[in-house]
Design an enzyme around this catalytic site. Structure first.
Site, mmCIF file in Angstrom:
data_model
loop_
_atom_site.group_PDB
_atom_site.id
_atom_site.type_symbol
_atom_site.label_atom_id
_atom_site.label_comp_id
_atom_site.label_asym_id
_atom_site.label_seq_id
_atom_site.Cartn_x
_atom_site.Cartn_y
_atom_site.Cartn_z
ATOM 1 N N ASP A 111 0.830 -1.210 0.000
ATOM 2 C CA ASP A 111 0.000 0.000 0.000
ATOM 3 C C ASP A 111 0.869 1.266 0.000
ATOM 4 O O ASP A 111 1.708 1.458 0.866
ATOM 5 C CB ASP A 111 -0.915 -0.026 1.232
ATOM 6 C CG ASP A 111 -1.972 1.056 1.180
ATOM 7 O OD1 ASP A 111 -1.607 2.243 1.271
ATOM 8 O OD2 ASP A 111 -3.163 0.722 1.031
ATOM 9 N N ARG A 112 0.670 2.130 -1.005
ATOM 10 C CA ARG A 112 1.487 3.339 -1.166
ATOM 11 C C ARG A 112 1.221 4.339 -0.059
ATOM 12 O O ARG A 112 2.148 4.926 0.507
ATOM 13 C CB ARG A 112 1.202 4.006 -2.523
ATOM 14 C CG ARG A 112 1.826 3.303 -3.719
ATOM 15 C CD ARG A 112 1.208 1.957 -4.058
ATOM 16 N NE ARG A 112 -0.213 2.003 -4.382
ATOM 17 C CZ ARG A 112 -1.015 0.962 -4.394
ATOM 18 N NH1 ARG A 112 -0.575 -0.246 -4.088
ATOM 19 N NH2 ARG A 112 -2.295 1.074 -4.682
ATOM 20 N N CYS A 124 -1.928 6.515 -11.577
ATOM 21 C CA CYS A 124 -2.033 6.616 -10.114
ATOM 22 C C CYS A 124 -1.143 7.785 -9.695
ATOM 23 O O CYS A 124 0.071 7.750 -9.921
ATOM 24 C CB CYS A 124 -1.548 5.333 -9.452
ATOM 25 S SG CYS A 124 -1.350 5.468 -7.648
ATOM 26 N N ASN A 125 -1.755 8.807 -9.102
ATOM 27 C CA ASN A 125 -0.980 9.986 -8.719
ATOM 28 C C ASN A 125 0.051 9.676 -7.647
ATOM 29 O O ASN A 125 1.209 10.079 -7.758
ATOM 30 C CB ASN A 125 -1.912 11.091 -8.220
ATOM 31 C CG ASN A 125 -2.645 11.773 -9.368
ATOM 32 O OD1 ASN A 125 -2.093 12.646 -10.016
ATOM 33 N ND2 ASN A 125 -3.871 11.355 -9.635
ATOM 34 N N THR A 126 -0.383 8.945 -6.591
ATOM 35 C CA THR A 126 0.525 8.689 -5.463
ATOM 36 C C THR A 126 1.790 7.980 -5.930
ATOM 37 O O THR A 126 2.889 8.257 -5.442
ATOM 38 C CB THR A 126 -0.191 7.853 -4.383
ATOM 39 O OG1 THR A 126 -1.411 8.506 -4.047
ATOM 40 C CG2 THR A 126 0.665 7.732 -3.123
ATOM 41 N N ALA A 127 1.633 7.056 -6.882
ATOM 42 C CA ALA A 127 2.791 6.296 -7.367
ATOM 43 C C ALA A 127 3.848 7.207 -7.977
ATOM 44 O O ALA A 127 5.019 6.820 -8.068
ATOM 45 C CB ALA A 127 2.343 5.260 -8.392
ATOM 46 N N THR A 170 -4.068 12.292 -2.096
ATOM 47 C CA THR A 170 -3.680 11.569 -0.883
ATOM 48 C C THR A 170 -2.671 12.409 -0.100
ATOM 49 O O THR A 170 -1.996 13.280 -0.661
ATOM 50 C CB THR A 170 -2.988 10.233 -1.223
ATOM 51 O OG1 THR A 170 -1.800 10.501 -1.978
ATOM 52 C CG2 THR A 170 -3.904 9.335 -2.027
ATOM 53 N N LYS A 218 -12.198 1.669 -3.461
ATOM 54 C CA LYS A 218 -11.440 0.425 -3.610
ATOM 55 C C LYS A 218 -12.298 -0.800 -3.318
ATOM 56 O O LYS A 218 -12.025 -1.889 -3.811
ATOM 57 C CB LYS A 218 -10.204 0.434 -2.709
ATOM 58 C CG LYS A 218 -9.136 1.446 -3.172
ATOM 59 C CD LYS A 218 -7.906 1.416 -2.268
ATOM 60 C CE LYS A 218 -6.968 2.580 -2.531
ATOM 61 N NZ LYS A 218 -6.371 2.593 -3.878
ATOM 62 N N CYS A 265 -6.231 12.232 -7.289
ATOM 63 C CA CYS A 265 -6.167 10.842 -6.831
ATOM 64 C C CYS A 265 -7.108 10.099 -7.766
ATOM 65 O O CYS A 265 -8.277 10.486 -7.903
ATOM 66 C CB CYS A 265 -6.635 10.716 -5.385
ATOM 67 S SG CYS A 265 -6.899 9.018 -4.872
#
Lengths: 250, 250
Positions: free
Chosen positions: B52-53, B87-90, B130, B170, B200
């Site tokens: 989980d990021r 995926c922005n967080t990635a 996030t 999710k 996100c």
């Protein structure tokens, strides 16, 4: 191929691209996951530069087989342990594709008839499919083998409604596609069908777009294929649970 | 890597699986194709078994980087000529991933700010993202560099609405997710935002599910990324048009 290989589902997509996305979405919806990590891992070869399947089966243009074989090869190289093809017409070449693949293929018609039997249908099944799928007899042979009667669209229904409806999905004209394809469905009900197999992956997308009431008596092979994938994944997970050390190996 | 390589867009997906499917769908909708063969060819590594990021960036659990690097490696092996990550967080790990990839990566923030500038916005931009994305400063630094002012969600908004809304997507609880995430959006408008970046990839899915009116002032980075992919594909096609013989080689 060892028993300890990490399960990974290969998807030979691109026929068409929207049907591939629709299948992936249905797989997610069918999965009882509470977080990302519980979803089925997939690798998707979504390269639509494949000669037109319907044209070729009608006697025009190049064979799509070489492009499909390249996809099968790439999916195997990427580590796929099972492969599915969310396109009914492409199953005309199933035996050649399965013979060229290390990873076993799951057949969309077997998955669909398993779903039909789970629903305890000894009814009359109407099959909505491309000319190529109908001429190959894929569904008819397997239905007959299980003693289930069926009806098929006639030539005018294919020409007037099915073919234009199918191509309307491919160019994203979904309401038009829905209205055209619903007429094929209604004609089959008129011929005695009490259940429908939407055996061209474009059809469920179109009927959903117009919220057709005939969806209630329909079986969507993409959903059936998603459930077969999920059954494989659950089985692979359960098998892993009895040999955790082996599966933990890289 | 030769100039004659066939263009193929790699998608590092699985973060989460639904956001990946949403991006693929938006890419199809953004493509002015009249038939299957005119759609952008993609290969999708959609393996969600990645730590989980958000947890990792908050100081818990394993790093997701090794699993993401494996995906980058597989996409390069499969022949990808560009890679995107819906995926922005990635994008916290963008530099490490880009350094490990032969195929250039397209950055989702660059694609989004290009879309904002095309819309001629010298407005105040609210960023919904996030904690990990916000703390990395990915959007803030690039907005500041272009002289665009912005506002961010405060801590209570992240705790009460954003995080539960994100996890609701999710697990496919979309109406609940939509109602939670719309409150984050409304709070930013209260802070002066006249445009919103839904930074996100779960957020646009949720706002669409409840048909939120705030979609009208929102930029969806997944749509912006799809348009950047399409621009690459069109450019590669045009380049091919001036050297047809070379491109026709196997």
């Amino acid at each position: 191929m060892s028993l300890t290989r990490t399960p990974l589902v290969g998807v030979l997509g691109g026929m068409g691209p929207l049907a591939t996305v629709d299948f992936l979405h249905k797989l997610i919806l069918a999965t009882p996951a509470g977080r990302d990590q519980e979803h089925v891992p997939t690798v998707v070869w979504n390269v639509p530069q494949i000669p037109d399947r319907q044209h070729y089966l009608a006697g025009h243009g190049d064979s799509p087989l070489p492009a499909m074989l390249e996809g099968i090869e790439r999916l195997n190289e990427a580590g796929a342990t099972r492969i599915v093809i969310p396109c009914n017409t492409a199953h005309h070449w199933f035996d050649e594709l399965a013979a060229a693949s290390t990873a076993p293929l799951i057949h969309i018609v077997d998955a669909t008839l398993d779903a039909l039997e789970r629903d305890a249908a000894s009814e009359c099944v109407g099959i909505i499919a491309t000319r190529g799928t109908l001429q190959s007899g894929l569904y008819q042979q397997r239905l007959a083998a299980r003693g289930i009667s069926y009806v098929l669209p006639d030539e005018p229904a294919l020409d007037r409604w099915f073919t234009p409806g199918c191509y309307a999905v491919k160019r994203n004209a979904l309401p038009l596609a829905g209205n055209l394809l619903e007429q094929v469905a209604e004609a089959l009900v008129g011929q005695g069908a009490t259940r429908l197999i939407l055996a061209c992956t474009e059809v469920p997308v179109a009927l959903a777009a117009i919220n057709s009431p005939l969806q209630a008596v329909s079986i969507d092979p993409a959903v059936a294929l998603a459930k077969a994938v999920l059954a494989y994944w659950n089985h692979a997970q359960a098998a892993g649970a009895v040999q955790p050390t082996a599966l933990a190996a890289p």
